[in-house]
Motif scaffolding. Structure first.
Motif, mmCIF file in Angstrom:
data_model
loop_
_atom_site.group_PDB
_atom_site.id
_atom_site.type_symbol
_atom_site.label_atom_id
_atom_site.label_comp_id
_atom_site.label_asym_id
_atom_site.label_seq_id
_atom_site.Cartn_x
_atom_site.Cartn_y
_atom_site.Cartn_z
ATOM 1 N N GLY A 39 -0.234 13.280 -9.462
ATOM 2 C CA GLY A 39 0.958 12.688 -10.059
ATOM 3 C C GLY A 39 1.885 11.986 -9.092
ATOM 4 N N VAL A 40 1.448 11.793 -7.850
ATOM 5 C CA VAL A 40 2.284 11.166 -6.825
ATOM 6 C C VAL A 40 2.147 9.645 -6.885
ATOM 7 C CG1 VAL A 40 2.661 10.960 -4.319
ATOM 8 C CG2 VAL A 40 2.104 13.185 -5.330
ATOM 9 N N ASP A 41 3.216 8.943 -6.598
ATOM 10 C CA ASP A 41 3.195 7.478 -6.485
ATOM 11 C C ASP A 41 2.621 7.135 -5.116
ATOM 12 O OD1 ASP A 41 3.599 4.775 -6.677
ATOM 13 O OD2 ASP A 41 5.778 4.863 -6.499
ATOM 14 N N ALA A 42 1.288 7.006 -5.062
ATOM 15 C CA ALA A 42 0.585 6.835 -3.783
ATOM 16 C C ALA A 42 0.025 5.429 -3.664
ATOM 17 C CB ALA A 42 -0.535 7.863 -3.671
ATOM 18 N N HIS A 43 0.017 4.903 -2.419
ATOM 19 C CA HIS A 43 -0.413 3.532 -2.160
ATOM 20 C C HIS A 43 -1.352 3.491 -0.967
ATOM 21 C CE1 HIS A 43 2.785 1.927 -4.840
ATOM 22 N NE2 HIS A 43 3.396 3.030 -4.462
ATOM 23 N N ILE A 44 -2.449 2.735 -1.099
ATOM 24 C CA ILE A 44 -3.408 2.597 -0.007
ATOM 25 C C ILE A 44 -3.195 1.248 0.687
ATOM 26 C CG2 ILE A 44 -5.200 1.715 -1.595
ATOM 27 C CD1 ILE A 44 -5.781 3.860 1.593
ATOM 28 N N LEU A 45 -3.113 1.285 2.007
ATOM 29 C CA LEU A 45 -2.915 0.093 2.837
ATOM 30 C C LEU A 45 -4.157 -0.070 3.704
ATOM 31 C CD1 LEU A 45 0.640 1.090 4.152
ATOM 32 C CD2 LEU A 45 0.064 0.153 1.915
ATOM 33 N N SER A 46 -4.935 -1.128 3.446
ATOM 34 C CA SER A 46 -6.205 -1.251 4.152
ATOM 35 C C SER A 46 -6.729 -2.675 4.032
ATOM 36 C CB SER A 46 -7.228 -0.244 3.585
ATOM 37 O OG SER A 46 -8.392 -0.195 4.401
ATOM 38 N N ALA A 47 -8.056 -2.833 4.217
ATOM 39 C CA ALA A 47 -8.691 -4.147 4.102
ATOM 40 C C ALA A 47 -10.160 -3.989 3.737
ATOM 41 C CB ALA A 47 -8.559 -4.932 5.410
ATOM 42 N N VAL A 48 -10.647 -4.942 2.955
ATOM 43 C CA VAL A 48 -12.071 -5.038 2.625
ATOM 44 C C VAL A 48 -12.535 -6.458 2.932
ATOM 45 C CG1 VAL A 48 -11.982 -3.268 0.829
ATOM 46 C CG2 VAL A 48 -11.599 -5.676 0.213
ATOM 47 N N GLY A 49 -13.846 -6.653 2.912
ATOM 48 C CA GLY A 49 -14.383 -7.986 3.105
ATOM 49 C C GLY A 49 -14.392 -8.783 1.810
ATOM 50 N N SER A 50 -14.562 -10.086 1.951
ATOM 51 C CA SER A 50 -14.698 -10.950 0.780
ATOM 52 C C SER A 50 -16.169 -10.969 0.381
ATOM 53 C CB SER A 50 -14.200 -12.361 1.101
ATOM 54 O OG SER A 50 -14.338 -13.206 -0.018
ATOM 55 N N ASP A 51 -16.619 -9.835 -0.122
ATOM 56 C CA ASP A 51 -18.036 -9.658 -0.430
ATOM 57 C C ASP A 51 -18.185 -8.783 -1.665
ATOM 58 O OD1 ASP A 51 -17.477 -7.065 0.605
ATOM 59 O OD2 ASP A 51 -18.179 -7.634 2.600
ATOM 60 N N ALA A 52 -19.424 -8.581 -2.104
ATOM 61 C CA ALA A 52 -19.675 -7.815 -3.326
ATOM 62 C C ALA A 52 -19.205 -6.370 -3.194
ATOM 63 C CB ALA A 52 -21.164 -7.855 -3.677
ATOM 64 N N LEU A 53 -19.419 -5.759 -2.039
ATOM 65 C CA LEU A 53 -18.984 -4.380 -1.832
ATOM 66 C C LEU A 53 -17.466 -4.270 -1.860
ATOM 67 C CD1 LEU A 53 -21.398 -3.053 0.968
ATOM 68 C CD2 LEU A 53 -21.379 -2.423 -1.460
ATOM 69 N N GLY A 54 -16.792 -5.267 -1.319
ATOM 70 C CA GLY A 54 -15.336 -5.265 -1.343
ATOM 71 C C GLY A 54 -14.794 -5.419 -2.752
ATOM 72 N N ASN A 55 -15.389 -6.323 -3.523
ATOM 73 C CA ASN A 55 -14.964 -6.510 -4.908
ATOM 74 C C ASN A 55 -15.177 -5.239 -5.726
ATOM 75 O OD1 ASN A 55 -14.273 -9.179 -4.420
ATOM 76 N ND2 ASN A 55 -16.277 -9.979 -5.040
ATOM 77 N N GLU A 56 -16.308 -4.577 -5.495
ATOM 78 C CA GLU A 56 -16.601 -3.344 -6.227
ATOM 79 C C GLU A 56 -15.633 -2.233 -5.836
ATOM 80 O OE1 GLU A 56 -20.355 -0.327 -7.186
ATOM 81 O OE2 GLU A 56 -20.613 -1.959 -5.734
ATOM 82 N N LEU A 57 -15.305 -2.163 -4.548
ATOM 83 C CA LEU A 57 -14.368 -1.139 -4.089
ATOM 84 C C LEU A 57 -12.996 -1.343 -4.715
ATOM 85 C CD1 LEU A 57 -14.171 0.230 -0.466
ATOM 86 C CD2 LEU A 57 -12.097 -0.176 -1.762
ATOM 87 N N LEU A 58 -12.527 -2.573 -4.716
ATOM 88 C CA LEU A 58 -11.220 -2.862 -5.320
ATOM 89 C C LEU A 58 -11.208 -2.526 -6.806
ATOM 90 C CD1 LEU A 58 -10.348 -6.273 -3.616
ATOM 91 C CD2 LEU A 58 -9.373 -4.037 -3.107
ATOM 92 N N SER A 59 -12.294 -2.853 -7.486
ATOM 93 C CA SER A 59 -12.404 -2.559 -8.912
ATOM 94 C C SER A 59 -12.379 -1.059 -9.165
ATOM 95 C CB SER A 59 -13.703 -3.159 -9.461
ATOM 96 O OG SER A 59 -13.878 -2.824 -10.821
ATOM 97 N N ASP A 60 -13.087 -0.302 -8.317
ATOM 98 C CA ASP A 60 -13.158 1.151 -8.498
ATOM 99 C C ASP A 60 -11.812 1.829 -8.271
ATOM 100 O OD1 ASP A 60 -15.844 0.825 -9.025
ATOM 101 O OD2 ASP A 60 -16.477 2.485 -7.754
ATOM 102 N N ILE A 61 -11.074 1.401 -7.254
ATOM 103 C CA ILE A 61 -9.794 2.072 -7.009
ATOM 104 C C ILE A 61 -8.779 1.716 -8.100
ATOM 105 C CG2 ILE A 61 -10.188 2.257 -4.514
ATOM 106 C CD1 ILE A 61 -8.120 0.059 -4.089
ATOM 107 N N LYS A 62 -8.880 0.505 -8.650
ATOM 108 C CA LYS A 62 -8.017 0.144 -9.781
ATOM 109 C C LYS A 62 -8.315 1.029 -10.987
ATOM 110 C CE LYS A 62 -7.413 -4.751 -8.556
ATOM 111 N NZ LYS A 62 -7.782 -6.139 -8.949
ATOM 112 N N GLU A 63 -9.604 1.286 -11.230
ATOM 113 C CA GLU A 63 -9.998 2.142 -12.350
ATOM 114 C C GLU A 63 -9.454 3.556 -12.176
ATOM 115 O OE1 GLU A 63 -14.183 2.155 -12.990
ATOM 116 O OE2 GLU A 63 -14.279 0.014 -13.492
ATOM 117 N N ARG A 64 -9.246 3.966 -10.931
ATOM 118 C CA ARG A 64 -8.721 5.302 -10.661
ATOM 119 C C ARG A 64 -7.194 5.328 -10.602
ATOM 120 N NH1 ARG A 64 -12.579 9.095 -7.214
ATOM 121 N NH2 ARG A 64 -14.598 8.140 -7.640
#
Length: 306
Positions: free
Chosen positions: A48-73
């Protein structure tokens, strides 16, 4: 009642920023989200905490999937930079028969090259707690960003994760010196204290050694299935662990830290905080993956099954 480490009365009022690696852990059974700061952030969000992740991914399929997954969570991805020149990070996870993990970590990835942005600096400055680990400090680019973020943060939690050969003693000491709270495991404690010149042999003596050397009065040391030790000022609290069947230990320490931060921020009951955190770490270890879904009801029932 306000918490021990920050003045917050509820999880909803607490804002935490987590800086560092986001990646895909590759197991024999497939890939799963990983990275200690992301694991901490996801568990905080689940609490229930207002938590934020500060990081970086590549402009690639794995990066897009990672961003999508964390949004879903339920996490915002606004502060995860997309780097067109570096790849999204991957880690090969090797589990032994007891579920303990070793890691082969790709180098020079997107999160090794996190540049400071005004939005990231603003988020850290407006957060109650800033969580960062040791792995992100392996590269000069991200380490320099971390140094700037530490300067504008309110309360700093240093999560030690020693992964050979991705760390240097002088950097570890630098980060411990600026931290308000240090979390590490018993092996890491003995290794770092010994490298700093400690002649002591007991866990408690080496905790005091680190506390005195770094002027940090809040330190937590995890001991695997044997629980944890929490030093808050001059008082030490103990938990001796919970009986479980280990599936894998990946992420257990990260969920432990998130749960400890949560409890210490909304309560002054340090004993309950370390008990709660050990329970969550144990529940994670008896599941596969770093961030299984675990409800507050499950945690409380696990702690007190009667």
């Amino acid at each position: 009642m306000a918490g021990l480490i920050v003045d917050r009365k509820s999880s909803e009022a607490l804002v935490v920023s987590c800086f560092g690696e986001v990646l895909w852990d590759y197991f024999d059974s497939g890939k799963r989200l990983g990275g200690a700061p992301l694991n901490v952030c996801l568990r905080l969000k689940a609490l229930g905490v207002d938590a934020h992740i500060l990081s970086a991914v590549g402009s690639d399929a794995l990066g897009n999937e990672l961003l999508s997954d964390i949004k879903e969570r339920g996490l915002d991805s606004d502060l995860v930079i997309v780097n067109p020149n570096k790849k999204t990070s991957t880690v090969e996870v090797i589990l032994d028969k007891g579920g303990s993990a070793t890691y082969e970590i790709a180098t020079d990835t997107a999160w090794d090259n996190i540049e400071l942005t005004p939005k990231i600096a603003e988020r850290v400055a407006s957060s109650d707690i800033f969580v960062f680990g040791s792995l992100v400090a392996r590269s000069e680019v991200s380490l320099n960003t971390l140094r700037q973020l530490v300067k504008c943060s309110v309360y700093k939690v240093f999560d030690v994760n020693l992964r050979k050969p991705h760390y240097a003693l002088d950097t570890l000491v630098e980060l411990m010196n600026v931290a308000d709270f240090i979390k590490l495991n018993d092996d890491e404690l003995f290794e770092i204290a010994g490298a700093m010149g400690s002649k002591f042999n007991s866990l408690e003596q080496n905790i005091e050694f680190i506390a005195n050397k770094t002027n940090t009065s809040n330190i937590c040391v995890t001991k695997g299935r044997h629980g944890a030790l929490l030093k808050v000022g001059d008082i030490t609290y103990y938990n001796s662990g919970f009986l479980i069947n280990v599936a894998d230990t990946v992420g257990a320490g990260d969920s432990f830290l998130a749960s400890l931060i949560y409890q210490l921020s909304v309560s002054k009951d340090a004993q309950y905080a370390v008990d709660f955190a050990c329970a969550v770490g144990a529940l994670v270890a008896q599941n596969h993956g770093a961030t299984p879904k675990i409800s507050i009801h499950e945690i409380q029932k696990f702690m007190n099954p009667a």
